[in-house]
Design a protein around this motif. Structure first.
Motif, PDB file in Angstrom:
ATOM      1  N   THR A  46       0.996  -1.238   0.046  1.00 32.80           N
ATOM      2  CA  THR A  46      -0.012  -0.023   0.027  1.00 32.80           C
ATOM      3  C   THR A  46       0.785   1.473   0.165  1.00 32.80           C
ATOM      4  N   GLN A  47       0.257   2.420  -0.302  1.00 33.93           N
ATOM      5  CA  GLN A  47       0.941   3.717  -0.137  1.00 33.93           C
ATOM      6  C   GLN A  47       1.520   3.967   1.138  1.00 33.93           C
ATOM      7  N   GLU A  48       0.714   3.461   2.325  1.00 36.56           N
ATOM      8  CA  GLU A  48       1.101   3.751   3.646  1.00 36.56           C
ATOM      9  C   GLU A  48       2.436   2.852   3.758  1.00 36.56           C
ATOM     10  N   ASP A  49       2.551   1.725   3.341  1.00 32.00           N
ATOM     11  CA  ASP A  49       3.902   0.892   3.301  1.00 32.00           C
ATOM     12  C   ASP A  49       4.795   1.781   2.666  1.00 32.00           C
ATOM     13  N   ILE A  50       4.511   2.265   1.558  1.00 26.53           N
ATOM     14  CA  ILE A  50       5.678   2.997   0.901  1.00 26.53           C
ATOM     15  C   ILE A  50       6.106   4.276   1.690  1.00 26.53           C
ATOM     16  N   ASP A  51       5.116   4.984   2.088  1.00 26.00           N
ATOM     17  CA  ASP A  51       5.401   5.938   3.165  1.00 26.00           C
ATOM     18  C   ASP A  51       6.450   5.698   4.412  1.00 26.00           C
ATOM     19  N   ILE A  52       5.864   4.301   5.012  1.00 29.47           N
ATOM     20  CA  ILE A  52       6.833   4.081   6.175  1.00 29.47           C
ATOM     21  C   ILE A  52       8.163   3.588   5.676  1.00 29.47           C
ATOM     22  N   LEU A  53       8.397   2.979   4.539  1.00 26.45           N
ATOM     23  CA  LEU A  53       9.498   2.717   3.964  1.00 26.45           C
ATOM     24  C   LEU A  53      10.675   3.768   3.771  1.00 26.45           C
ATOM     25  N   CYS A  54       9.814   5.005   3.410  1.00 24.56           N
ATOM     26  CA  CYS A  54      10.322   6.366   3.176  1.00 24.56           C
ATOM     27  C   CYS A  54      10.863   6.944   4.195  1.00 24.56           C
ATOM     28  N   THR A  55       9.907   6.999   5.249  1.00 25.01           N
ATOM     29  CA  THR A  55      10.179   8.098   6.388  1.00 25.01           C
ATOM     30  C   THR A  55       9.808   7.366   7.899  1.00 25.01           C
ATOM     31  N   GLY A  56       9.061   6.379   7.772  1.00 24.19           N
ATOM     32  CA  GLY A  56       8.551   5.682   8.923  1.00 24.19           C
ATOM     33  C   GLY A  56       9.325   4.878   9.925  1.00 24.19           C
ATOM     34  N   GLY A  57      10.677   4.881  10.087  1.00 22.87           N
ATOM     35  CA  GLY A  57      11.531   4.041  10.785  1.00 22.87           C
ATOM     36  C   GLY A  57      12.357   3.216  10.233  1.00 22.87           C
ATOM     37  N   ALA A  58      11.954   2.760   8.894  1.00 18.71           N
ATOM     38  CA  ALA A  58      12.711   1.848   8.292  1.00 18.71           C
ATOM     39  C   ALA A  58      14.230   2.095   7.847  1.00 18.71           C
ATOM     40  N   PHE A  59      14.699   3.177   7.924  1.00 19.40           N
ATOM     41  CA  PHE A  59      16.039   3.611   8.076  1.00 19.40           C
ATOM     42  C   PHE A  59      16.813   3.303   9.582  1.00 19.40           C
ATOM     43  N   GLU A  60      16.131   3.520  10.570  1.00 18.97           N
ATOM     44  CA  GLU A  60      16.643   2.957  11.748  1.00 18.97           C
ATOM     45  C   GLU A  60      16.811   1.393  12.088  1.00 18.97           C
ATOM     46  N   VAL A  61      15.841   0.795  11.191  1.00 15.32           N
ATOM     47  CA  VAL A  61      15.911  -0.635  11.351  1.00 15.32           C
ATOM     48  C   VAL A  61      17.124  -1.127  10.483  1.00 15.32           C
ATOM     49  N   ALA A  62      17.340  -0.527   9.344  1.00 20.11           N
ATOM     50  CA  ALA A  62      18.405  -0.861   8.473  1.00 20.11           C
ATOM     51  C   ALA A  62      19.596  -0.685   9.098  1.00 20.11           C
ATOM     52  N   GLU A  63      19.729   0.473   9.561  1.00 22.55           N
ATOM     53  CA  GLU A  63      21.004   0.924  10.626  1.00 22.55           C
ATOM     54  C   GLU A  63      21.253  -0.237  11.487  1.00 22.55           C
ATOM     55  N   PHE A  64      20.168  -0.533  12.102  1.00 20.71           N
ATOM     56  CA  PHE A  64      20.492  -1.587  13.155  1.00 20.71           C
ATOM     57  C   PHE A  64      20.978  -2.862  12.681  1.00 20.71           C
ATOM     58  N   TYR A  65      20.421  -3.372  11.778  1.00 21.32           N
ATOM     59  CA  TYR A  65      20.832  -4.772  11.035  1.00 21.32           C
ATOM     60  C   TYR A  65      22.177  -4.480  10.471  1.00 21.32           C
ATOM     61  N   TYR A  66      22.582  -3.426  10.003  1.00 23.51           N
ATOM     62  CA  TYR A  66      23.945  -3.119   9.429  1.00 23.51           C
ATOM     63  C   TYR A  66      25.041  -3.460  10.565  1.00 23.51           C
ATOM     64  N   LEU A  67      24.677  -2.695  11.855  1.00 22.00           N
ATOM     65  CA  LEU A  67      25.362  -2.968  13.037  1.00 22.00           C
ATOM     66  C   LEU A  67      25.474  -4.263  13.364  1.00 22.00           C
ATOM     67  N   VAL A  68      24.239  -4.961  13.373  1.00 28.76           N
ATOM     68  CA  VAL A  68      24.206  -6.316  13.703  1.00 28.76           C
ATOM     69  C   VAL A  68      25.404  -7.310  12.898  1.00 28.76           C
ATOM     70  N   ASP A  69      25.361  -6.906  11.604  1.00 24.66           N
ATOM     71  CA  ASP A  69      26.287  -7.710  10.686  1.00 24.66           C
ATOM     72  C   ASP A  69      27.710  -7.204  10.917  1.00 24.66           C
ATOM     73  N   ARG A  70      28.108  -5.806  11.259  1.00 26.27           N
ATOM     74  CA  ARG A  70      29.446  -5.190  11.397  1.00 26.27           C
ATOM     75  C   ARG A  70      30.018  -5.812  12.623  1.00 26.27           C
ATOM     76  N   TYR A  71      29.059  -5.893  13.743  1.00 22.55           N
ATOM     77  CA  TYR A  71      29.668  -6.360  15.043  1.00 22.55           C
ATOM     78  C   TYR A  71      29.660  -7.678  15.336  1.00 22.55           C
ATOM     79  N   ASN A  72      29.249  -8.438  14.315  1.00 22.85           N
ATOM     80  CA  ASN A  72      29.043  -9.900  14.690  1.00 22.85           C
ATOM     81  C   ASN A  72      27.900 -10.040  15.774  1.00 22.85           C
ATOM     82  N   LEU A  73      26.962  -9.547  15.861  1.00 20.35           N
ATOM     83  CA  LEU A  73      25.656  -9.818  16.981  1.00 20.35           C
ATOM     84  C   LEU A  73      25.165 -10.994  16.602  1.00 20.35           C
ATOM     85  N   ASN A  74      25.147 -11.809  15.281  1.00 24.06           N
ATOM     86  CA  ASN A  74      24.621 -12.807  15.104  1.00 24.06           C
ATOM     87  C   ASN A  74      25.397 -14.001  15.718  1.00 24.06           C
TER      88      ASN A  74
END
Length: 208
Positions: A46-74
């Protein structure tokens, strides 16, 4: 003085340009991926999904999983240490009113962000095949300083519909990244570095 101020101002402007263009690139990567995934899987994006992907916290979640990978938190040992450090930070905020006020966090929100021993053990034991598997509540706890639990929930659902997070139901829903989201985030960071390096080289050339 005036020349130095101009140089600093130009450097700051180049930094801003790099940040904005990199953020735009990340959004484009995520939304394009989402639309391609929706078409292939016949998902109702939906357009609401797109809006969330653009501005609704997706950036912060992406940043978190990037740090998980970089710091080997898996890794089980690493994620246990990370959560214990997280709990220590939360406890410090609970006992330090000035810090709590400066971060704009309530006592209730901080208490809700603490992991119990049972929760820590569940997260550790849920690590499988080199992947960190978190519940939505776990993720919200770890992002307590920058996002509300509701914003985290909405971002996770949108990213799952976009095909960038996987939701596994094993009696409870666990969230897993297949690595694509982290790659998009790293690409966005590399764009910033490349832009700033190019800008610095250009300035050096002007002064030679």
């Amino acid at each position: 003085m005036g020349v130095d101020a101009t140089v600093e101002g130009n450097a700051a402007l180049q930094c801003l340009i790099a940040l904005r263009e990199a953020r735009s690139q990340l959004i484009d990567d995520v939304v394009t991926h989402a639309r391609n995934h929706a078409a292939a899987s016949q998902t109702d994006l939906t357009q609401e999904d797109i809006d969330i992907l653009c501005t609704g916290g997706a950036f912060e979640v992406a940043e978190f999983y990037y740090l998980v990978d970089r710091y080997n938190l898996n890794d089980k040992r690493n994620i246990r240490a990370f959560i214990l450090h997280h709990n220590a930070d939360v406890e410090e905020c609970l006992t330090n009113k000035d810090k709590r006020m400066s971060l704009g966090l309530s006592v209730q929100r901080l208490k809700e962000s603490l992991f119990s021993e049972t929760q820590i053990e569940r997260v550790v034991q849920s690590v499988a095949e080199g992947k960190l598997r978190l519940s939505q509540t776990d993720l919200a706890c770890l992002l307590y300083q920058i996002m509300s639990a509701e914003k985290t929930r909405r971002a996770v659902l949108a990213l799952a519909k976009a095909g960038l997070l996987i939701r596994i139901n094993i009696g409870m829903v666990l969230i897993v990244s297949d690595g694509t989201l982290e790659k998009y985030f790293e690409r966005h960071l590399r764009f910033i570095v490349t832009h700033l390096q190019g800008s610095l080289l250009s300035k050096e050339g002007e002064h030679q």
